[in-house]
Every structure is written in C-alpha cells, then in structure tokens.
Design an enzyme around this catalytic site. Structure first.
Site, PDB file in Angstrom:
ATOM      1  N   SER A 281       0.816  -1.217   0.000  1.00 20.11           N
ATOM      2  CA  SER A 281       0.000   0.000   0.000  1.00 20.11           C
ATOM      3  C   SER A 281       0.845   1.262   0.000  1.00 20.11           C
ATOM      4  CB  SER A 281      -0.935   0.004   1.211  1.00 20.11           C
ATOM      5  OG  SER A 281      -1.776  -1.126   1.207  1.00 20.11           O
ATOM      6  N   HIS A 339       0.978   4.568   4.702  1.00 17.98           N
ATOM      7  CA  HIS A 339       0.251   5.170   3.587  1.00 17.98           C
ATOM      8  C   HIS A 339       0.659   6.631   3.410  1.00 17.98           C
ATOM      9  CE1 HIS A 339      -3.320   2.104   3.926  1.00 17.98           C
ATOM     10  NE2 HIS A 339      -2.154   1.536   3.707  1.00 17.98           N
TER      11      HIS A 339
END
Length: 373
Positions: A281, A339
């Site tokens: 991610s 992230h």
C-alpha cells in the site's frame, strides 16, 4: 463353532477401536501442528527477536538510504545499457538499403528463428512476432520435450504473444504484480508460515531492516492483495511507460522502503500500537501520488464508489486525510503512517527528484564509455 462366532465380533470391534484411536491421535497431531504454525506466524505470538522489544532508528534509516541509492545506481546503469543497446540496433543510412549491420541483422536473426521447422510445426509460417526476444521465446517453447502436450505448448505461445504485445512499462508493472502473487501464494502454505512471518513481515522491534523491502511484496488476505494489485496496474502502467521500467523500478522499490521506514520511525511514539505490518500500500500510494502530480485533472472512479466520478486531485487528498485521521487517532485497521509516508514520498519525488534521473543515466553512459575506451 460357538467360540469362533464369539471371537470374530470381538476382533472386529477391537480393530474398529484401534483404528479410531489411531485416527484420533492423527487428528490431534494435525491440530497441534496447525496451532503451532498459527502461533509462529500470528502477530500476537511473534517474539521481538534479539532486540528485546526496543525499536532501533539509526540502523534502519541508514539501510533504507543505502538501499535507495544502490537501487537508483543499479537501475540507471541498466537504463544506460539498454539505451546503448537500442542505439546499436537503430537503423542508419546503410541499414535503410540493407547494407548495414544494425537493425537488419536482428530482423534476419528473427526470421531465421521463425523459419525453424519445429517452430513452424507449432505456430505455422505466418505467425507474427514483436522482435528477436519474442521469437526466441517461441523457439524455446517449440523445443520443449515431446511429452509436453501440444495444447499446452500452444497455450504457452498465446501467453508469450500477450506478454510481448505489452509495452516495457506494462511488463515491469505486471512483473511486480506477479511477485506479489507468488508471495501471497506462499502465505497460503501452512508449513511456510514461520518463514513468512519472520521474513515477510516488518516488525519495528525485530531489529531486521531488510523486511522493510520484503514486506512491500507481502499480502496475507485476498482482498488486500487484490486491491493493491488493481491499484498498481491501474495507475502504475501509465507511470511506468512515462518513466521507463528501470526508473519506475527504482522509484517503486524506494517508495516501498521509505513508507515502511516512516512507520518504523514513528512507532516509538505509541509503543502500545506497534504491530508487524505488510503490504504494497505504501508503494502504491507513492505511485498514485506521482500520477496525481503529473495528471492532476485525470478522472478516476473508486472501487467502493464507482457511481461517483472525480478527479485524482480530489480523491487522493481525501484518502490522505483519512489516513492522517487514522494515524492521529490510533486506528489499527491499516498502517496509516506507511500510507502517508508513501504518498508524501511520491509527491516529493516528482516535485524535486525526478528530474535528476536523466543525469544519473547520462553519468552511467559516460562511465560505460570510459570503460569501453
């Protein structure tokens, strides 16, 4: 006769009882093994290694910086080598009339490969190829052992045709997605769980730095793997075609490592929330952020909101705001700090560092020229 009639049922019941006991023991052994594998791989049962639960900051930072520098150095050399190879193959004035030694030679080698009798029996005489590498792949398939079914060889030819019809950037992205798929498959093998938990999860307390890289290719749940793969292919293919596969590879690997490093460095602020993490991610966030910087007005549709079209410059800041809230409030559903780290890495790279790639490749070409001389 009476004794034999009495003995025979007893022997059968004894056999049933013995078999039942053996089967029960076997079931217990299997359950114990599965429980052991679960405990070895599950986050809550993982030990902190030889680091005694302390989070080191300097060593992983040095490792991440050194890895990124080394990756860009190697990939820039690969780009220079590929550019030199393309220049040698490019047609000159003599090649236009068939008198040179450049592209004409490759075309002749490709024609010779496809004229092979084994190849023609497999694909026919009119099969078109994208170049010499494509022709070599088909020839290798044609020369597989005779016990390989003909239908399987034809399927492999179709796969090769599809692969070589992709651009170099698309092949790079699909190769990364393929590595992710292999690692995901390894997670599904119970006997590999201890190895996967040790080498493909990044735990800030473990004292291991290389897991900041390996965890970037690691997905344990199918939904996590699918979401990241779809996002990577959707945004990464365009970016890889713009950057080139060597540049994209260096950028993607560095983004994955630095997103893991961001989570690692901030983990001591909340020791109670430290958990091992995995997933692409952070690197995918960097890819999406780079696309946003290059094409801010591109229209996209989110998977979970397909009926609500929006521009990427609207959607991505909303995702970053969600992750910022998760990082501040201590949500544990995702690694929100990774992230954020990946997204900020992508923005910073396009803004300040992407322009230096050409200089790296040029310096690599000069080094190669000096070495040749």
């Amino acid at each position: 006769m009476l004794a034999s009639r009495i003995t025979r049922p007893n022997s059968r019941s004894w056999i049933r009882e013995y078999s039942g006991n053996r089967y029960s023991q076997y079931e217990q052994q299997q359950q114990q093994q599965q429980q052991q594998h679960f405990e070895d791989s599950n986050w809550e049962f993982r030990t902190n290694g030889s680091n005694n639960g302390k989070v080191k900051l300097l060593r992983p930072t040095i490792w991440a910086v050194a890895f990124s520098i080394g990756t860009f150095y190697i990939c820039s050399n690969m780009a220079a080598s590929n550019r030199q190879h393309v220049e040698k193959r490019s047609p000159g004035l003599f090649d236009i009339f068939g008198l040179g030694n450049g592209q004409g030679d490759e075309e002749e080698r490709t024609w010779a490969l496809m004229a092979d009798s084994h190849v023609q029996r497999l694909v026919g005489r009119a099969h078109s190829v994208a170049g010499e590498a494509h022709a070599k792949a088909i020839r290798r398939i044609a020369y597989l052992p005779s016990w390989v079914p003909f239908e399987m060889k034809r399927t492999m030819v179709i796969a090769a045709d599809k692969w070589y019809s992709l651009s170099r950037g698309e092949r790079c992205v699909y190769a990364i997605a393929g590595i992710n798929a292999v690692v995901f498959g390894m997670w599904q093998i119970p006997r590999l769980l201890p190895i996967m938990a040790r080498s493909f999860l990044h735990d800030p307390r473990s004292g291991l730095s290389y897991t900041m890289l390996t965890s970037t290719f690691s997905h344990r749940e199918i939904w996590h793997f699918l979401f990241n793969s779809i996002a990577l292919v959707s945004f990464g293919t365009s970016l890889a075609d713009i950057m080139g596969p060597e540049h994209f590879t260096a950028f993607y690997l560095s983004a994955g490592v630095f997103s893991s490093l961001a989570s690692h460095l901030l983990s001591p602020l909340r020791p109670a929330l430290i958990l091992p993490s995995l997933g692409a991610s952070g690197a995918v966030y960097a890819v999406v952020a780079s696309v946003m910087m290059l094409f801010p007005h591109s229209k996209i549709a989110l998977i979970f909101l397909p009926f609500l079209p929006m521009t990427i410059s609207q959607a991505f800041p909303a995702l970053m705001a969600y992750d910022l809230a998760g990082a501040v409030l201590g949500w544990r559903s995702f690694n929100h700090v990774a992230h954020l780290g990946g997204g900020l890495f992508g923005i910073a790279y396009i803004e300040w560092f992407a322009g230096h790639w050409g200089r790296l490749v040029k310096s690599a070409e000069l080094r190669r020229a000096q070495k040749d001389n």
